[in-house]
Design a protein around this motif. Structure first.
Motif, PDB file in Angstrom:
ATOM      1  N   ALA A  38       0.939   2.298   5.382  1.00 24.44           N
ATOM      2  CA  ALA A  38       1.288   2.444   3.973  1.00 24.44           C
ATOM      3  C   ALA A  38       2.723   2.951   3.877  1.00 24.44           C
ATOM      4  O   ALA A  38       3.285   3.468   4.853  1.00 24.44           O
ATOM      5  CB  ALA A  38       0.334   3.416   3.284  1.00 24.44           C
TER       6      ALA A  38
ATOM      7  N   THR B 157       0.839  -1.200   0.000  1.00 27.31           N
ATOM      8  CA  THR B 157       0.000   0.000   0.000  1.00 27.31           C
ATOM      9  C   THR B 157       0.878   1.255   0.000  1.00 27.31           C
ATOM     10  O   THR B 157       1.821   1.358   0.791  1.00 27.31           O
ATOM     11  CB  THR B 157      -0.941   0.010   1.218  1.00 27.31           C
ATOM     12  OG1 THR B 157      -1.790  -1.136   1.139  1.00 27.31           O
ATOM     13  CG2 THR B 157      -1.795   1.258   1.258  1.00 27.31           C
TER      14      THR B 157
ATOM     15  N   GLY C 282      -4.151   0.968  -2.153  1.00 25.90           N
ATOM     16  CA  GLY C 282      -3.719  -0.377  -1.774  1.00 25.90           C
ATOM     17  C   GLY C 282      -4.885  -1.227  -1.325  1.00 25.90           C
ATOM     18  O   GLY C 282      -6.056  -0.859  -1.463  1.00 25.90           O
TER      19      GLY C 282
END
Length: 595
Positions: free
Chosen positions: A196, A163, A178
């Motif tokens: 992320a 992500t 993501g």
């Protein structure tokens, strides 16, 4: 809670002894703590148990409604500071509350995901503004939290996440893209902790609200167990998150993920403990009710052995959980006294005892698997029927060996963390390990003065088991050096030796302390429990040690280590059958788990 005793450092149990008076036992819980525990038990019995079938069918809004009720009762606020609407109680109280809801099948999954990984990252790593905005509503249950770490391609390897987060040109937002999977509470959560990588490399945490455009969800997963918990995929498609919602430092998301896991692991063990006690009570009741050959099956030795062994393993892991819980609390108080902030102190304390947290996650989840499996067997054909409670208990237990890092990962981590502490000089393993090597080469001293008192022989056995761990681990380090991490089978052997030794020692210390206060006669069956567990632990240590030695060395070195292992695991025979009969008799008489 006043703190007077001193704790060992994390992992130090391998090289040092603990005084029984320095451990915390469940008998020491205050009336207030017991009342909170009872509130949890009552909530599960009255609000959750009657709805299990409807929860499993994902009746719309049902789990969310239960979470709101739990929040209104104050069950979410045990560890939350008062300024955010909580009670700011000690760590063992939080464990006791987690145990109290543990028998609620899918409910404790939603509960733990919310109160642990859903709330604590904001509490421990958030800015003051973030805490003020989110924690009060999460504490009351008005909002529910979820944690988005796992992805289709990254489970145990959390840092392999794909992500991405990209800063917008105006520098005001991050755009997240993501996919996350296995996200507990995703069906109704209001707040998501999402991890992320900024610019594809800086692993970072974000707070994402449910109504953010671009945040969508998959269907409910069809699971083997814990069917009533909401588990969905979470998709992020150009999700714009204000820069103010970055959680913690950019690129330091791993600190959030791994520190929160330490707390989550021991709490999972506590939840498993609550489920164990429920399953054990169901087993006893059914054994007393079920008649075969004109007798309740609880009259038969084969069933009594099962009931007793359930109790032995439950009592033992309980002893270790609350021992470690108090060690974490004491260390937290020491760090506070040194001037650390409240959040840093608890995280630091949990990090100090990360070894024990990992070991207890393994032991707690495997004890629950054992207890529910034996529960099915005691119920016989009815145990396999979905119309009886063991079916759900059995299926629900299985996930716990995967949650919070698989048991294989936790076994490897526990040994790896001990060795790293030794390499950093935080734990003196080399000196004691060398002493064991020297002892192997020396002529045994047969004139050692025998200690007296309750568990004198058992304490000597524990000391020898620790020598066995040092002998095997020391050999592994010398032989493999930097490539030891590749020898996962050997590391798991060492982990099993350490886990059983820690739990056996914890059980002995608990019983010794309580017997000193109440008298040995009052603790007679608990003494039986401690001795039965230790007898079995010795066999497990011996087997794991033999497997490790056989895979590491050959010839004279193998013979020397085998002789050492035999010396360190040599104990007198113990009549476990009669001890188990005495343990079972109390369960059968009380018609429930009583220890």
């Amino acid at each position: 809670m006043e703190v007077t005793q001193k704790s060992l450092k994390g992992g130090e149990f391998i090289i040092k002894e603990t005084n029984a008076q320095d451990v915390f036992t469940p008998a020491e819980f205050s009336e207030e703590q017991r009342m909170m525990h009872q509130t949890c038990l009552d909530f599960i019995a009255s609000e959750v148990q009657p709805l299990l079938e409807r929860l499993d069918n994902h009746e719309e809004g049902l789990m969310e409604d239960l979470m709101k009720k739990a929040g209104e009762l104050g069950l979410f606020g045990v560890s939350i500071p008062e300024q955010y609407g909580g009670y700011d109680m000690d760590f063992n109280t939080a464990l006791l509350v987690t145990e109290g809801v543990g028998g609620g099948h899918s409910f404790p999954v939603a509960f733990a995901a919310h109160t642990g990984i859903g709330m604590l990252p904001i509490l421990y790593f958030g800015t003051e503004e973030q805490k003020q905005k989110y924690i009060p509503k999460l504490t009351t249950g008005e909002w529910v939290g979820a944690y988005c770490l796992t992805e289709p391609g990254s489970g145990s390897d959390a840092l392999g996440a794909k992500t991405k987060a990209v800063l917008t040109e105006d520098g005001e937002h991050y755009v997240l893209n993501g996919q996350k999977m296995w996200i507990t509470n995703a069906g109704f959560a209001h707040v998501f902790i999402v991890f992320a990588k900024i610019d594809g490399e800086k692993f970072t945490g974000f707070i994402v609200e449910r109504d953010t455009p671009g945040l969508t969800f998959g269907n409910e997963e069809h699971k083997m167990g814990i069917k009533g918990s909401s588990t969905r995929q979470v998709f992020l498609s150009d999700v714009k998150v204000p820069k103010e919602n970055v959680l913690g430092e950019i690129g330091k998301g791993h600190l959030i993920a791994f520190n929160i896991l330490n707390i989550g692991r021991i709490k999972l063990a506590a939840a498993c403990l609550g489920a164990c006690k429920m399953a054990a009570t169901l087993s006893v009741k059914y054994a007393n009710e079920r008649v075969q050959f004109n007798l309740p099956i609880s009259k038969f030795g084969a069933i009594r052995q099962k009931l007793a062994e359930q109790a032995v393993r439950i009592y033992a892991v309980e002893s270790a959980i609350y021992r470690a819980g108090m060690d974490i609390y004491r260390t937290e108080q020491e760090l506070l006294a040194q001037g650390q902030g409240a959040n840093e102190a608890l995280l630091g304390a949990a990090r100090e005892f990360a070894v024990e947290c990992a070991m207890l996650k393994v032991e707690g989840s495997e004890v629950l698997d054992f207890v529910t499996d034996e529960g099915v067997q005691i119920y016989g054909g009815y145990g396999f029927s979905a119309d009886y409670p063991m079916d759900r208990a059995y299926r629900d237990s299985r996930i716990n060996r995967i949650f919070e890092g698989t048991n294989e990962i936790n076994r490897l981590l526990s040994v790896d963390m001990i060795l790293k502490k030794a390499m950093k000089g935080e734990l003196d393993l080399m000196g004691p390990a060398q002493d064991v090597q020297n002892e192997l080469m020396a002529i045994p001293d047969f004139n050692v003065e025998e200690e007296t008192g309750l568990f004198a022989a058992e304490k000597k056995t524990i000391q020898k088991l620790k020598k066995a761990i040092l002998m095997v681990a020391g050999t592994a380090v010398q032989k493999y050096m930097n490539s030891l991490a590749k020898e996962q089978e050997i590391l798991m052997n060492i982990a099993d030796m350490a886990i059983k030794t820690y739990v056996a020692e914890s059980t002995l210390l608990r019983v010794e302390k309580e017997a000193a206060e109440k008298g040995e006669e009052a603790l007679a069956t608990q003494i039986d429990i401690a001795r039965v567990y230790l007898a079995d632990a010795v066999d497990i240590v011996n087997k794991a040690g033999k497997d490790a030695i056989a895979s590491m060395v050959e010839g004279d070195e193998q013979r020397l280590l085998s002789l050492g292992l035999k010396r360190f695991t040599k104990v007198d025979l113990f009549n476990a059958k009669e001890a188990r009969r005495r343990i079972a008799a109390k369960l059968i008489e009380a018609n429930e788990y009583v220890y």
